[in-house]
Design an enzyme around this catalytic site. Structure first.
Site, PDB file in Angstrom:
ATOM      1  N   ASP A 166       0.835  -1.208   0.000  1.00 40.43           N
ATOM      2  CA  ASP A 166       0.000   0.000   0.000  1.00 40.43           C
ATOM      3  C   ASP A 166       0.868   1.256   0.000  1.00 40.43           C
ATOM      4  O   ASP A 166       2.062   1.204   0.303  1.00 40.43           O
ATOM      5  CB  ASP A 166      -0.937   0.023   1.221  1.00 40.43           C
ATOM      6  N   GLU A 207       0.247  -1.078   5.771  1.00 34.92           N
ATOM      7  CA  GLU A 207       1.318  -0.574   6.645  1.00 34.92           C
ATOM      8  C   GLU A 207       1.116   0.893   6.979  1.00 34.92           C
ATOM      9  O   GLU A 207       1.384   1.345   8.084  1.00 34.92           O
ATOM     10  CB  GLU A 207       2.681  -0.767   5.959  1.00 34.92           C
TER      11      GLU A 207
END
Ligand code: ZN
Length: 445
Positions: A79, A144
Site C-alpha cells: 500500500d 502498513e
C-alpha cells in the site's frame, strides 16, 4: 537493453494502492488488480512458493530451503499513502515515467521498490534452480501506512505454524547520501530499533456559556497552560547505544574537528547529548522523547465559551523511556487535576536487535557484509529509526529485526517519501535486486 525489473516496478506503481484508516474507503478492486499483476510479473515465484493470504490483501510466501531451522523473513508493503491534491509533482504520481535515469511515482521508494526488488531477486534465483540454505518467508503487508493489521496477522500465522525467524529485514534505513554534514561517504543505515508512537488526548470540561461574561481560567485557558507547560518541560535526553555506534563508525569520515567527539561518543555521551539537543529539532529527536500537540478544538462558534477544550498530543518515545514513564511525566508537568489525560494509542519503543560482535550471532554481520559487497563505498552502521514500520510487530516472534532498504537515496529522495516527487534511480533499483539476491545466496546452512 533495459533490465526487466524496471518495467515490473512501473507496472506496479501504476496501480494506485492507497490505503485508508477507514476500511470502507479502501478501493478493493485496485488491491485485487495489484495482487493479480504481481502474479503476472513474477510467475515462477507464484508457481513454486506457497502463498497464504492474510487479511484482505496481505501476502505471505513460503520458500522451502534446505533447512527450516533458522528461517529468514523479508518484508515489504504494497500500500501507499495518498497523493495530496495540489502537491507540485514534476511527473504524474501514478505514471511511473522514466526521467533523468529514475522511475518517478508514489511508492517507488516506499515501498514498491523494495517489494519488486525482493520478488525480482527470488524470481532470478528460482530461474537458476537455486534453493536457499534456510526457509525464506516473504511477508507483504497491505495496510502498513494505516494500521499494519495485516502484519499482525502474518505474525499470528507464523506463530501458529511454529516459525521462529532467525532474522527479519524490512524497510527503514537506506544507502543514504548527504546523511551527515561533512561526511562525503554514503551511510548504509540499518535500523536496529524504532521509537514508540503513543498518542494522548488532553481534555478540560467547564460550564461554557455566553462569551460576553467569561469566567477566569476556563477550559481553553487551562488547556493552553497545560500545553505551554509540556512545551517548556521536555523529558531528559540521552544518546542511546546504537547512536553512539553510528557516530563511532562515521568518525573516521567526518571533518577533523568533529572526529574526537564522534570516535569517543560513548565516553562523551553527555557532551554529545547536549550538542544534539542544541543543533535543532531533527537531531534533538535522536536524543529524547518528543511531544507534538497536533489537534486542537474548543467551541464551535466565536461568541460561545467552550464547554470542552481538547488537544491531541503525538509522542515519539525514546529508547529507554516507557509509556508509563511518559504518562507520569505528562501528569506531573501539567499538574492540574482538571486536565484529563486519555491514552488514544500506546506503543513502547522496540527492543534493540543485536549489532555488535559480542551479541550478534551472525545475522547483523550478514546484512553488514552484504552491504559492503554491493555498496563498497558505504559506511554500514546500526541506527535508531524515528518512524514506525510493520516490522515492529515481528519483534514478538524474533529478536533480530533489521530495517534496511538496499537503495541509494539522496537527501531530496528521502524527503520525498510521503511527500511529492518520489523517485528511485534505475541503477539503484538494479543494485537493490543484487543486494537481496546476494543476501539470500549467502544465508548460511
Ligand atoms: Zn513504508
Amino acid at each position: 537493453m533495459i533490465d526487466p525489473v524496471v518495467a515490473q516496478l512501473q507496472a506496479l506503481v501504476r496501480i494506485p494502492t492507497v490505503s485508508h484508516r477507514d476500511p470502507d474507503l479502501v478501493d478493493v478492486a485496485v488491491f485485487d488488480e495489484f495482487v493479480a499483476e504481481l502474479e503476472r510479473q513474477f510467475p515462477l515465484l507464484h508457481e513454486r512458493l506457497e502463498l497464504t493470504r492474510v487479511d484482505t490483501h496481505g501476502l505471505l510466501f513460503h520458500w522451502a530451503g534446505r533447512s527450516a531451522e533458522r528461517p529468514v523473513v523479508l518484508m515489504a508493503h504494497l500500500d501507499v499513502v495518498p497523493v495530496e491534491e495540489d502537491a507540485p509533482w514534476q511527473h504524474p504520481p501514478f505514471g511511473a515515467e522514466i526521467h533523468d535515469g529514475a522511475i518517478w511515482g508514489r511508492g517507488t521508494l516506499d515501498d514498491k521498490g523494495e517489494l519488486v526488488a525482493i520478488c525480482a531477486a527470488v524470481e532470478a534465483l528460482l530461474d537458476a534452480d537455486f534453493r536457499p540454505a534456510q526457509d525464506v518467508w516473504l511477508s507483504f503487508g497491505c495496510n502498513e501506512e494505516v494500521s499494519g493489521s495485516s502484519a499482525v496477522l502474518a505474525v499470528e500465522e507464523l506463530r501458529r505454524r511454529g516459525v521462529a525467524p532467525w532474522f527479519v529485514v524490512d524497510e527503514g534505513g537506506a544507502i543514504a547520501a548527504e546523511a551527515f554534514p561533512g561526511v562525503a561517504a554514503p551511510v548504509g543505515v540499518v535500523g536496529v530499533t524504532e521509537k514508540g508512537i503513543t498518542s494522548l488526548e488532553l481534555r478540560v470540561d467547564g460550564r461554557g456559556g455566553h462569551a460576553s461574561t467569561p469566567a477566569r481560567n476556563g477550559p481553553t485557558v487551562r488547556l493552553a497552560k497545560a500545553i505551554a507547560r509540556l512545551d517548556r518541560s521536555p523529558m531528559s535526553a540521552s544518546v542511546p547505544d546504537p547512536t553512539v555506534e553510528l557516530f563511532r563508525r562515521m568518525a573516521p569520515h567526518a571533518p577533523r574537528a568533529l572526529r574526537p567527539l564522534m570516535a569517543n561518543a560513548g565516553r562523551l555521551r553527555p557532551v554529545l547529548t547536549r550538542a544534539l539537543v542544541a543543533a535543532g529539532p531533527e537531531t534533538a529527536a535522536m536524543a529524547r522523547t518528543t511531544f507534538a500537540v497536533t489537534t486542537l478544538s474548543g467551541s464551535p462558534a466565536l461568541n460561545v465559551i467552550a464547554s470542552t477544550a481538547r488537544a491531541g498530543v503525538n509522542i515519539r518515545i525514546m529508547i529507554g523511556d516507557t509509556v508509563a514513564g511518559v504518562l507520569e511525566h505528562v501528569r506531573r508537568t501539567i499538574d492540574d487535576e482538571q486536565v484529563q489525560v486519555t491514552v488514544v494509542e500506546a506503543n513502547e519503543p522496540s527492543p534493540i536487535s543485536p549489532y555488535d560482535p559480542l551479541h550478534d550471532d551472525g545475522a547483523f554481520a550478514l546484512i553488514e557484509s552484504t552491504i559492503t559487497e554491493i555498496f563498497p563505498d558505504a559506511i554500514a552502521t546500526p541506527y535508531v529509526m524515528m518512524a514506525a514500520t510493520d516490522s515492529r510487530f515481528f519483534t514478538e516472534i524474533c529478536s533480530r529485526v533489521y530495517r534496511f532498504a538496499p537503495f541509494r537515496m539522496t537527501k531530496a529522495q528521502r524527503e520525498s517519501i510521503h511527500s511529492y516527487d518520489e523517485h528511485l534511480g534505475v541503477d539503484a533499483l538494479i543494485d537493490g535486486v543484487r543486494w537481496y539476491r546476494r543476501l539470500i545466496e549467502r544465508i548460511p546452512a
